[in-house]
Design an enzyme around this catalytic site. Structure first.
Site, PDB file in Angstrom:
ATOM      1  N   ARG A  27      11.014  -1.098   6.229  1.00 23.71           N
ATOM      2  CA  ARG A  27       9.994  -0.122   6.451  1.00 23.71           C
ATOM      3  C   ARG A  27       9.946   0.875   5.592  1.00 23.71           C
ATOM      4  O   ARG A  27       9.116   1.743   5.560  1.00 23.71           O
ATOM      5  CB  ARG A  27      10.357   0.287   7.957  1.00 23.71           C
ATOM      6  CG  ARG A  27      10.282  -0.927   8.963  1.00 23.71           C
ATOM      7  CD  ARG A  27      11.195  -0.202  10.160  1.00 23.71           C
ATOM      8  NE  ARG A  27      10.362   0.690  11.012  1.00 23.71           N
ATOM      9  CZ  ARG A  27       9.551   0.594  11.803  1.00 23.71           C
ATOM     10  NH1 ARG A  27       8.978  -0.657  12.212  1.00 23.71           N
ATOM     11  NH2 ARG A  27       8.827   1.779  12.528  1.00 23.71           N
ATOM     12  N   LYS A 483      -1.926  -1.704  -5.866  1.00 23.16           N
ATOM     13  CA  LYS A 483      -0.694  -2.446  -6.259  1.00 23.16           C
ATOM     14  C   LYS A 483      -0.083  -1.549  -7.502  1.00 23.16           C
ATOM     15  O   LYS A 483       1.258  -1.420  -7.394  1.00 23.16           O
ATOM     16  CB  LYS A 483      -1.054  -3.775  -6.581  1.00 23.16           C
ATOM     17  CG  LYS A 483      -1.111  -4.707  -5.211  1.00 23.16           C
ATOM     18  CD  LYS A 483       0.120  -4.605  -4.339  1.00 23.16           C
ATOM     19  CE  LYS A 483      -0.207  -4.887  -2.998  1.00 23.16           C
ATOM     20  NZ  LYS A 483      -0.669  -3.963  -2.299  1.00 23.16           N
ATOM     21  N   HIS A 502     -21.202   6.030 -14.900  1.00 25.98           N
ATOM     22  CA  HIS A 502     -21.754   7.248 -14.109  1.00 25.98           C
ATOM     23  C   HIS A 502     -20.416   8.278 -14.143  1.00 25.98           C
ATOM     24  O   HIS A 502     -20.420   9.085 -13.246  1.00 25.98           O
ATOM     25  CB  HIS A 502     -22.010   6.807 -12.726  1.00 25.98           C
ATOM     26  CG  HIS A 502     -23.348   6.144 -12.804  1.00 25.98           C
ATOM     27  ND1 HIS A 502     -24.440   6.556 -12.688  1.00 25.98           N
ATOM     28  CD2 HIS A 502     -23.477   4.700 -12.430  1.00 25.98           C
ATOM     29  CE1 HIS A 502     -25.601   5.778 -12.728  1.00 25.98           C
ATOM     30  NE2 HIS A 502     -24.994   4.718 -12.688  1.00 25.98           N
ATOM     31  N   LYS A 602       6.828   0.691   4.678  1.00 24.01           N
ATOM     32  CA  LYS A 602       6.101  -0.476   5.099  1.00 24.01           C
ATOM     33  C   LYS A 602       5.274  -0.244   6.126  1.00 24.01           C
ATOM     34  O   LYS A 602       3.977  -0.848   6.262  1.00 24.01           O
ATOM     35  CB  LYS A 602       7.078  -1.579   5.428  1.00 24.01           C
ATOM     36  CG  LYS A 602       6.717  -3.095   5.670  1.00 24.01           C
ATOM     37  CD  LYS A 602       5.898  -3.553   4.261  1.00 24.01           C
ATOM     38  CE  LYS A 602       5.344  -4.979   4.509  1.00 24.01           C
ATOM     39  NZ  LYS A 602       4.668  -5.466   3.456  1.00 24.01           N
TER      40      LYS A 602
END
Length: 607
Positions: A27, A483, A502, A602
Site C-alpha cells: 500500500r 509511469k 501548440h 498503492k
C-alpha cells in the site's frame, strides 16, 4: 495508504501482527509500528522507514501480549519519523489510524487545555488523548470512544486497544476501509482481506459509519447512529501465501511479465470462443438504452477510462464523458435520467472514486464498477461489477491491473456494440479475434525487453521526457509519462501528438527524448509529420510502432521498436507493456525504490 491490523487472540500476537504488516507493504508507507497490552501496560515499538527496522526492534526487545495493533504509515500530518509513527498512545489507550481528521486543530487546543501534552505533529494523537480524556471523566471504553467519534470530522479508520482490558479492541470505519476477521477463539481487524488472509478467510466488511467492539470470541457492531446491527460474514478466496518475486528482481517486473496470463484470464471471463462473441453478465439495468455513459477514475485507471471513451464512441456509438474522480462531483455536472456511470479502481477502495460513485448514485445513475477486488467497497456499492483478474498487484505502480482494466473495458464495448446493433456480426468476430490474440502478442512484446532496457538506460540520463500519441495512443502516452514519473522521478509529460506545435515543441532540444507511440493505423501519417517537427529541432525520437510502421517510418527515428502487427482496436493494451518496461528499467538505472516509490501509496483511501 496507511495499513491497519489488529488481533485479539489467545497467544502472543506480535509475530502475526508483523506478518500482516508485511502483507500491507504494497500500500506504500514511510514508517511502521505495533503496540500490545501485557500485564496492564501498553507496550509499543515504532520505527521510521521500512518494516525491517521495526522487526529488528521487536526481535531485540519483544512485545508480549495476546492483544495488539499494528500500522504502516503514509505521512499526511507530520514528517515521517519515529515520533509521528503509529501507534499513538497514552498510559490508558493506544490506537492506529488511517485517514485524516479535518478538525484536529481545534480538538488539539481543547485537549491541551485539559492538561494533555501532545508530542507529535499528527492529527492522530488528538484522538487518543480525547478518548483518554473521556475515560478519565469516568466513561467506559465504549462510551468514551462513542463520545470521541461524535467529535471527529473527516474520513478515517481506527483500531483501538486499552491498557486495563486485554480482551477488547474497537474498530471504526468512517470513509476508510476496514474488515473484521473471524478465527477460533480469536478475532482480527485489518485494512483489507489480503492482510488477514494468513489468519482467516471469514471476513465481515464494516459499512461506512460502523464501529465494532471486538473480543476474542465475539463482535458487536454498531452503525453510524449507534444502533446495534449485523453485517454478513463472507468467505474470501484471497490466498494466505505472501506473494513472492519468483526470481524477478522486483514485484513490478514480475507483474509486467504476468500480463499475458492475466489478460488471458480476464478475456476468458468474457469471450465465447466457439461463437466468436462477447458474453456479458446479466446487468440489473438495460445496457442498450443508456443515453450517456460517465466514466470516472484516478491515476492510471483514469487513462484506461480515456482509452475506453474512444472505444465506446467509435465502436458502440454511445456518448461518453470521462472525468477524474477527484473533480467529478465538484463540477456538479448534470447527469441524464437513466444514464450509466462506470467507475474503475484496482483496489475498489479509492476514496475519490468512491465519493464520485456516491454522487452519481444520488443523481440516479446506474452504477457499474470495474475492480480487481470483488469484495471491495466500490464493488459492494455498485449495481453491477466486472472483475479484472489481475490477481494481487504488489508494486505500487500499476501494470497488470491497467492492462486487465483495458481488456475488461474492450470486452464491454464490443458486447454493448453488438447488442445495440452498432457493429455487424462480422465486425464483432473480428474484434473478438483481435482480443483473443492479445496474450500471445503480449508475450512477443516481452521479447523486446533487452532492447527496451538499452533505450531506458539512455532515457534515464535525461531530466525531461515527452510522450506523444494520437487517438487511443494518446492516453497510453500519458500513462507512459506517469509511469516514468512515478518510479524513476524523471519529469515526463504525455501529449496528443497534434498539440506539439501548440506549445510543448518549445521544450524540444537534443537533451529531451521524445517517445512516439504510433501503431500503423489511420492516424500514423499525421503522427509522422509531428515526428519530423521534433527531429527538425534536434529532438531524439524513440519510436514505438509495429512492423508495418517500422518499414514505413522507422528510418526517421533515432531508435525504433517494432511490435507485432495487430488490429488497431487492441493496440492500447499491447503498447502499454513497452512503456511500462521503459519506466521500470529507467528506475533501476537510477537506483530508485521501484516497488515502493517515494511519497506514493498503492491504495489511496483518503481524499
Amino acid at each position: 495508504m496507511c495499513g491497519i491490523v489488529g488481533i485479539v487472540g489467545r497467544d502472543d500476537v506480535t509475530p502475526h501482527l508483523l506478518e500482516c504488516l508485511k502483507r500491507l507493504e504494497y500500500r506504500g508507507y514511510d514508517s511502521a509500528g505495533a503496540a500490545t497490552v501485557h500485564n496492564g501496560k501498553i507496550r509499543r515499538k515504532r520505527s521510521e522507514g521500512k518494516l525491517n527496522r521495526l522487526i529488528k526492534l521487536v526481535n531485540e526487545k519483544p512485545l508480549p501480549g495476546n492483544i495488539g495493533i499494528g500500522h504502516t504509515r503514509w505521512a499526511t500530518h507530520g514528517i515521517p519519523n519515529e515520533v509521528n509513527a503509529h501507534p499513538h498512545a497514552t498510559s490508558r489507550v493506544a490506537l492506529v489510524h488511517n485517514g485524516i481528521i479535518e478538525n484536529f486543530q481545534e480538538l488539539k487546543i481543547e485537549v491541551e487545555n485539559s492538561g494533555h501534552k501532545l508530542v507529535s505533529d499528527t492529527d492522530t494523537e488528538v484522538i487518543v488523548h480525547l478518548i483518554t480524556h473521556y475515560i478519565e471523566l469516568g466513561q467506559s471504553f465504549q462510551d468514551a470512544t462513542a463520545a470521541t467519534l461524535r467529535r471527529l470530522e473527516g474520513a478515517f479508520a481506527l483500531a483501538i486497544i486499552f491498557s486495563s482490558d486485554e480482551n477488547i479492541m474497537i474498530g471504526v470505519r468512517r470513509g476508510s476501509p476496514l474488515a473484521i476477521g473471524y478465527g477460533d477463539g480469536e478475532m482480527f481487524l485489518g485494512s483489507d482481506a489480503f492482510a488477514l488472509a494468513p489468519l482467516t478467510h471469514r471476513i465481515t466488511y464494516l459499512e461506512d459509519g460502523d464501529w465494532a467492539v471486538i473480543k476474542s470470541d465475539s463482535v458487536v457492531i454498531r452503525d453510524q447512529n449507534d444502533i446495534e446491527t449485523k453485517r454478513p460474514i463472507q468467505t474470501t478466496e484471497i490466498s494466505g501465501a505472501l506473494s513472492g518475486k519468483e526470481g524477478f528482481d522486483h514485484f513490478m517486473l514480475k507483474e509486467i511479465y504476468e500480463q499475458p496470463q492475466v489478460i488471458g484470464d480476464t478475456l476468458s471471463s468474457f469471450i465465447n470462443v466457439a461463437e466468436q462473441k462477447i458474453s456479458l453478465p446479466q446487468f440489473p439495468f438495460e445496457l442498450n438504452n443508456v443515453p450517456k455513459i460517465t466514466i470516472s477514475a484516478c491515476g492510471t485507471a483514469f487513462y484506461a477510462a480515456l482509452t475506453a471513451k474512444y472505444w465506446f464512441e467509435r465502436i458502440a456509438r454511445v456518448s461518453v464523458e470521462v472525468d477524474i474522480a477527484s473533480e467529478l462531483r465538484y463540477r456538479e455536472m448534470p447527469l441524464p435520467e437513466g444514464g450509466l456511470a462506470i467507475f474503475i479502481s484496482q483496489s475498489g477502495e479509492t476514496a475519490d472514486t468512491l465519493a464520485a460513485l456516491r454522487y452519481c448514485k444520488k443523481q440516479g445513475q446506474k452504477i457499474l464498477s470495474i475492480v480487481n477486488v470483488p469484495e471491495s467497497t466500490i464493488a459492494r456499492e455498485s449495481d453491477s461489477v466486472l472483475q479484472t483478474y489481475a490477481g494481487p498487484e504488489i508494486g505500487v505502480a500499476s501494470t497488470k491491473a491497467f492492462t486487465t482494466q483495458l481488456t475488461t473495458l474492450a470486452c464491454l464495448v464490443v458486447g454493448l456494440a453488438s447488442s445495440n446493433g452498432a457493429i455487424s456480426i462480422e465486425t464483432e468476430a473480428r474484434l473478438v479475434k483481435a482480443l483473443a490474440e492479445i496474450p500471445a502478442r503480449a508475450a512477443e512484446v516481452l521479447n523486446h525487453d533487452n532492447y527496451l532496457k538499452e533505450l531506458a538506460n539512455k532515457i534515464a540520463k535525461s531530466n525531461d521526457v515527452l510522450f506523444l500519441g494520437r487517438g487511443t495512443s494518446y492516453p497510453i502516452a500519458m500513462e507512459g509519462a506517469l509511469k516514468l514519473k512515478e518510479i524513476s522521478y524523471i519529469h515526463a509529460e504525455g501529449y496528443a501528438a497534434g498539440e506539439m506545435k501548440h506549445g510543448p515543441i518549445a521544450l524540444v532540444d537534443n537533451g529531451v527524448p521524445v517517445i512516439v507511440i504510433a501503431p500503423s493505423d489511420a492516424l500514423i501519417d499525421k503522427t509522422a509529420s509531428n515526428m519530423q517537427e521534433v527531429i527538425a529541432r534536434g529532438g531524439s525520437v524513440f519510436f514505438l510502432t509495429d512492423f508495418s510502421g517500422h518499414k514505413k517510418l522507422g528510418a526517421m527515428a533515432a531508435h525504433t521498436i517494432a511490435l507485432p502487427d495487430v488490429d488497431p482496436f487492441v493496440t492500447p493494451i499491447l503498447y502499454s507493456i513497452p512503456v511500462q518496461l521503459i519506466a521500470y528499467h529507467a528506475a533501476v538505472a537510477k537506483n530508485t525504490d521501484v516497488d515502493q516509490p517515494r511519497n506514493l501509496a498503492k491504495s489511496v483511501t483518503v481524499e
